[in-house]
Design a protein around this motif. Structure first.
Motif: not given
Lengths: 425, 425
Positions: A357, A360, A364, A416
């Motif tokens: 994660t 990501d 973000r 996430v």
């Protein structure tokens, strides 16, 4: 680390995170948590340097005119201040240019193109060589190895330093492993302090390579964040006692003590290493900037002066670390979505998020104007195989910006993290 | 250069030289003509730097906080001052650390361990490589090549620069010749100024090596000793026009403008070279000492400011060069024992003595307390095959010491020179 949550509950948590994220997106944030840079108010603490060494003041304690060529070793009075702090005898400590990174880089250059004491040939002539890279670690260390085509072998960090079972096994069996990167105190990015046992093992372990080197980047030797001024064992002393004096290269600098761009770097090692280093250096330089070294010696005065100065830094950045940890705890505590380090010094907090994660989350965050160090930067070649480590650098932003950035980061972690949990159900 | 002297006359001259020498030996002289160092009164000219950039003054013109990390290219306002003086477009000129010698050294490192634009591989992987070394030249240039095992091919200096017939022939036929050392203005040690034709040929000549580099050490670009501010042709401009832009590495520094140990070095080159250089540098550094660059920009102000400052140097060192030339002329003129250069700028005078006598003269001078640069230092590996070149550096001693030292030197020239003549009769 995970908690069992019902599907309905998870959806509600994700919705809430989405709402927070969307609200943040509308704010037009422009925040930066990337680099371990001192903030302007920290630099202000050393502003006396802007008018030092002072009118008609250019003589070193021994009468040397600091304005002229010469003095490869650097100014004695400055080396005396830092010898104890860096655990290197003053005669074996050199004061150099404005950065320790360049000294580490040049140590590779010297070993590649010259012949380091103990080596049978130049590293450039030894075929492929390798370095141990404790992870998570410092991206600029890894970049130097990458530049020179030196393969890095990741070694897991534990709470007491690199996993010494792995280290001792690897270095004992593979003569192409020429060294290891270490940040022994308040390590970048985990804040880890090497235990005395780890340091002892590093000093005493058997290495297949006769020219093995520990790159001991003591970047945060005086960068305490608590009343406990953590001390580490004396690697150079222990290695010398064990007959391995030449194994140790010590690096340090005033970059995060005085001015990050205009400080002084230090290199310490055994007598044989220093002799070798100076022989190479004498072809490159007619001496470092001794006026800047005089400036620093005058400003800092003594080792005690350095420690007193660092207390002023702590007063400025301590609250930033506290706020970061408070927000992480408030927002992520008990969610099972993250753990983080609580460093006693240094410049970083490491946030560990669920596997797969981190990239990501960083992406973000960037989308809503919060720039983080790229996920993976803490690993060789920028590749974190678990994609789970995020480095947080709290010092540079203002307190207000920092708090906004960390809050946004935690929102991204939730967004996430909950998305992943729902997918995995 | 020789004059026909009777044996009796020669014996009388030698006796007289012996008497002078013996008288000097009794004086317990302790004089040093070795290095091209500025004297303390020259350094005093820049003493404003000791209190600059000044209280609360740390912002560059573009708002950059010079105290923090960053800015690999160096401070724009300082690069603007030196761009014209070094004949490099400001966008292609970098301001770096405290020395140009280290930039030259690192250019070799970068080319050995990285791949210079135009190269088919790293220099380290190309087998034995060579460099052209105009002689007499600068010992520290030669030491860099020696360190890295790069063979040097001596090329005779003429009054217009290196012998271009030799240079163009060698570089056209031998692809292992990777470059040439040049000090184009007031060359060390001869004071030679490269003619426009020499510069044009260097820019336009065909080289067998696709990765050929001219190391253009413009160390004395503004170091005039006469009202005639000598200009040289623009090598980088001419090479660019000829399609050879990547051939040129320009070096310069403020070492002999402000402080010799605490100045700023410069590197200039083509856009492709600069991009390549910065890519390598970014692994080594998080930026140069920008506070020192701000200090220099504030103190020097403009290119005109630099030239005005250099007039003050000339006022101090001009008389030293005049005295040296006067004594050489008074003592050695018409003896047939020596010739010497009469530089219009720079830091050195080259004394040429009869073949086979330079080492002996330097040794005799040392015996009576006058230290000269070792004979041969002006040649690769310290070996002058003619043993006839002595470099005289008049700047560092006081005027009184200088005159005593040059007088002693001329006595040694006579002593050794007449001894040789008598032997040869």
């Amino acid at each position: 680390m995970t908690t069992d949550l019902g599907a309905q509950n998870l959806t509600a948590l994700l919705d809430s995170a989405r709402q927070d994220y969307s609200e943040l997106a509308g704010r037009g944030l422009k925040l930066d948590l990337t680099r371990g840079k001192p903030a302007a108010d920290q630099l202000d603490l050393a502003d006396e340097l802007l008018t030092l060494p002072g009118s008609k003041t250019h003589k070193a304690a021994d009468g040397t005119d600091t304005r002229n060529y010469g003095g490869l070793n650097g100014l004695l009075e400055l080396r005396q201040i830092f010898a104890g702090l860096l655990q290197v005898p003053v005669g074996q400590l050199l004061a150099a240019g404005n950065s320790s990174l360049e000294l580490m880089h040049d140590a590779f250059v010297q070993a590649l193109l010259g012949q380091v004491p103990g080596a049978q040939s130049r590293w450039a002539d030894q075929g492929p060589i390798k370095f141990l890279a404790p992870v998570p670690g410092y991206d600029r260390h890894f970049s130097i190895c990458e530049r020179f085509g030196i393969e890095m072998i990741p070694v897991p960090m534990t709470e007491t330093g690199p996993d010494m079972d792995v280290v001792t096994r690897l270095v004992a069996e593979d003569a192409s492993i020429k060294g290891i990167w270490c940040i022994p105190k308040y390590s970048n990015p985990t804040g880890t302090v090497y235990s005395d046992e780890t340091v002892r093992q590093l000093a005493e372990m058997s290495t297949a390579a006769p020219d093995f080197r520990i790159f001991w980047d003591n970047a945060y030797s005086v960068h305490h964040l608590t009343d406990d001024r953590v001390e580490i064992a004396d690697l150079l002393g222990l290695a010398t006692a064990a007959g391995n004096a030449d194994r140790v290269f010590v690096f340090g600098s005033t970059s995060k003590i005085t001015f990050a761009g205009a400080g002084v770097g230090f290199f310490g090692a055994s007598e044989a290493n220093i002799k070798w280093w100076l022989a190479g250096l004498s072809k490159r330089s007619i001496g470092p900037d001794k006026v800047n070294q005089l400036r620093h010696a005058t400003f800092l005065g003594s080792a005690e002066g350095v420690l007193a100065h660092m207390e002023k830094h702590r007063a400025l950045i301590g609250p930033k670390f506290e706020a970061t940890l408070r927000i992480l705890n408030e927002q992520l505590g008990g969610t099972g979505l993250a753990t983080w380090t609580e460093p006693q010094g240094g410049y970083f907090i490491t946030l560990e998020v669920p596997e797969g994660t981190a990239s990501d989350i960083v992406a973000r965050a960037a989308e809503i104007g919060v720039v983080l160090t790229p996920a993976g930067a803490t690993h060789p070649l920028g590749q974190d195989p678990t994609d789970s480590i995020i480095r947080v650098a709290p010092t540079f932003p203002t307190q207000t910006d920092l708090e906004a950035a960390v809050l946004a980061l935690t929102t991204c972690v939730k967004l996430v993290g909950y998305e992943q949990k729902i997918k995995q159900q």
